[in-house]
Design a protein around this motif. Structure first.
Motif, mmCIF file in Angstrom:
data_model
loop_
_atom_site.group_PDB
_atom_site.id
_atom_site.type_symbol
_atom_site.label_atom_id
_atom_site.label_comp_id
_atom_site.label_asym_id
_atom_site.label_seq_id
_atom_site.Cartn_x
_atom_site.Cartn_y
_atom_site.Cartn_z
ATOM 1 N N ASN A 99 0.806 -1.220 0.000
ATOM 2 C CA ASN A 99 0.000 0.000 0.000
ATOM 3 C C ASN A 99 0.841 1.273 0.000
ATOM 4 O OD1 ASN A 99 -2.393 -1.483 0.082
ATOM 5 N ND2 ASN A 99 -2.180 -1.750 2.289
ATOM 6 N N ASP A 100 2.167 1.152 -0.017
ATOM 7 C CA ASP A 100 3.051 2.309 0.035
ATOM 8 C C ASP A 100 3.481 2.672 -1.377
ATOM 9 O OD1 ASP A 100 4.833 4.293 0.703
ATOM 10 O OD2 ASP A 100 6.430 2.905 1.240
ATOM 11 N N ASP A 101 2.847 3.673 -1.969
ATOM 12 C CA ASP A 101 3.198 4.121 -3.303
ATOM 13 C C ASP A 101 3.962 5.428 -3.179
ATOM 14 O OD1 ASP A 101 3.474 4.725 -5.944
ATOM 15 O OD2 ASP A 101 1.345 4.885 -6.375
#
Length: 129
Positions: free
Chosen positions: A55-57
């Motif tokens: 979920n870390d973009d």
């Protein structure tokens, strides 16, 4: 990843030589890529690639900085023909076409009908300046 630090401040990094995973501070690795770190397995300073959470973009700020146009952007046809399309906030006209260098200057956030008019102007043999 088991750490006692604040969540999100420590991430895993993968040794690009042997595949060993170690933890490293997010601020040390940076946002874009690998950093040379001392590997416990290789016993050498080797490149380590950050392993980010699904979920870390880290590129999200790039997406927010400039809105992405929809699939039906009429200027995509112009771009596909080798033209460079540049958005200029201070442009007085809706668009300015510089045929000699293949550049189209457009005001940002034009409505779809205006985009079609600009594309037609570029694609017509007598259009543009």
């Amino acid at each position: 990843m088991s750490t006692t630090a604040e969540p999100g401040t420590v991430i895993d990094a993968l040794c690009c030589e042997c595949g060993t995973v170690r933890t490293v501070k997010r601020s040390y690795v940076g946002g874009a890529g690998e950093r040379r770190l001392r590997c416990a397995t290789c016993r050498a300073t080797t490149p380590h690639a950050p392993i980010r959470d699904v979920n870390d973009d880290y590129r999200e700020h790039l997406n927010a900085a400039r809105p992405v146009r929809g699939d039906l952007d009429p200027l995509d046809v112009v771009r596909s023909l080798g033209w460079t399309v540049i958005e200029v906030a201070d442009l007085r006209a809706m668009a300015s076409v510089v045929r000699s260098v293949g550049v189209v200057l457009v005001r940002p956030n034009l409505v779809p009908d205006d985009l079609v008019r600009v594309a037609e102007r570029v694609l017509s043999p007598e259009g543009g300046a």
